[in-house]
Design a protein around this motif. Structure first.
Motif, PDB file in Angstrom:
ATOM      1  N   ARG A  12      42.388 -34.743 -50.271  1.00 51.40           N
ATOM      2  CA  ARG A  12      43.223 -34.990 -51.454  1.00 51.40           C
ATOM      3  C   ARG A  12      44.373 -33.988 -51.542  1.00 51.40           C
ATOM      4  O   ARG A  12      44.580 -33.314 -52.540  1.00 51.40           O
ATOM      5  CB  ARG A  12      42.369 -34.936 -52.717  1.00 51.40           C
ATOM      6  N   ASN A  13      45.073 -33.839 -50.426  1.00 49.84           N
ATOM      7  CA  ASN A  13      46.240 -32.954 -50.309  1.00 49.84           C
ATOM      8  C   ASN A  13      45.903 -31.464 -50.385  1.00 49.84           C
ATOM      9  O   ASN A  13      46.799 -30.639 -50.523  1.00 49.84           O
ATOM     10  CB  ASN A  13      47.314 -33.304 -51.344  1.00 49.84           C
ATOM     11  N   ASN A  14      44.627 -31.108 -50.315  1.00 49.38           N
ATOM     12  CA  ASN A  14      44.229 -29.696 -50.278  1.00 49.38           C
ATOM     13  C   ASN A  14      43.776 -29.354 -48.862  1.00 49.38           C
ATOM     14  O   ASN A  14      42.848 -29.963 -48.345  1.00 49.38           O
ATOM     15  CB  ASN A  14      43.082 -29.420 -51.258  1.00 49.38           C
TER      16      ASN A  14
END
Length: 87
Positions: A12-14
């Motif tokens: 999730r974009n992390n």
């Protein structure tokens, strides 16, 4: 895919991790060890200059070997031998 460079793993974009080629990893670890040895050597040089207390070359190698293992010291000795034979 890793031959072109590291692969970043994300959730999730992390960013959660990085995959790298084994040869690249081993090369980076070797470079990190060399950099640490250079920093240690610089600290020893500066300390000896301040205290005017130099130690012999072999004693320096023994101390470095205690902290970093014989593999690094063998690499240093081989490189110095190679350089002395070339010059």
């Amino acid at each position: 895919m890793m031959e072109n460079g590291p692969v970043e793993l994300v959730d999730r974009n992390n960013p959660i991790g990085v995959l790298v080629n084994v040869e690249y990893w081993n090369h980076m670890i070797s470079e990190l060890r060399r950099a640490r040895l250079l920093v240690m050597a610089q600290h020893i040089f500066e300390r000896n200059n301040r205290a005017n207390s130099w130690i012999e070359y072999n004693e320096l190698l023994m101390r470095l070997e205690e902290h970093h293992g014989s593999e690094i010291i063998d690499q240093i000795r081989q490189k110095l031998l190679k350089e002395s034979n070339n010059g």
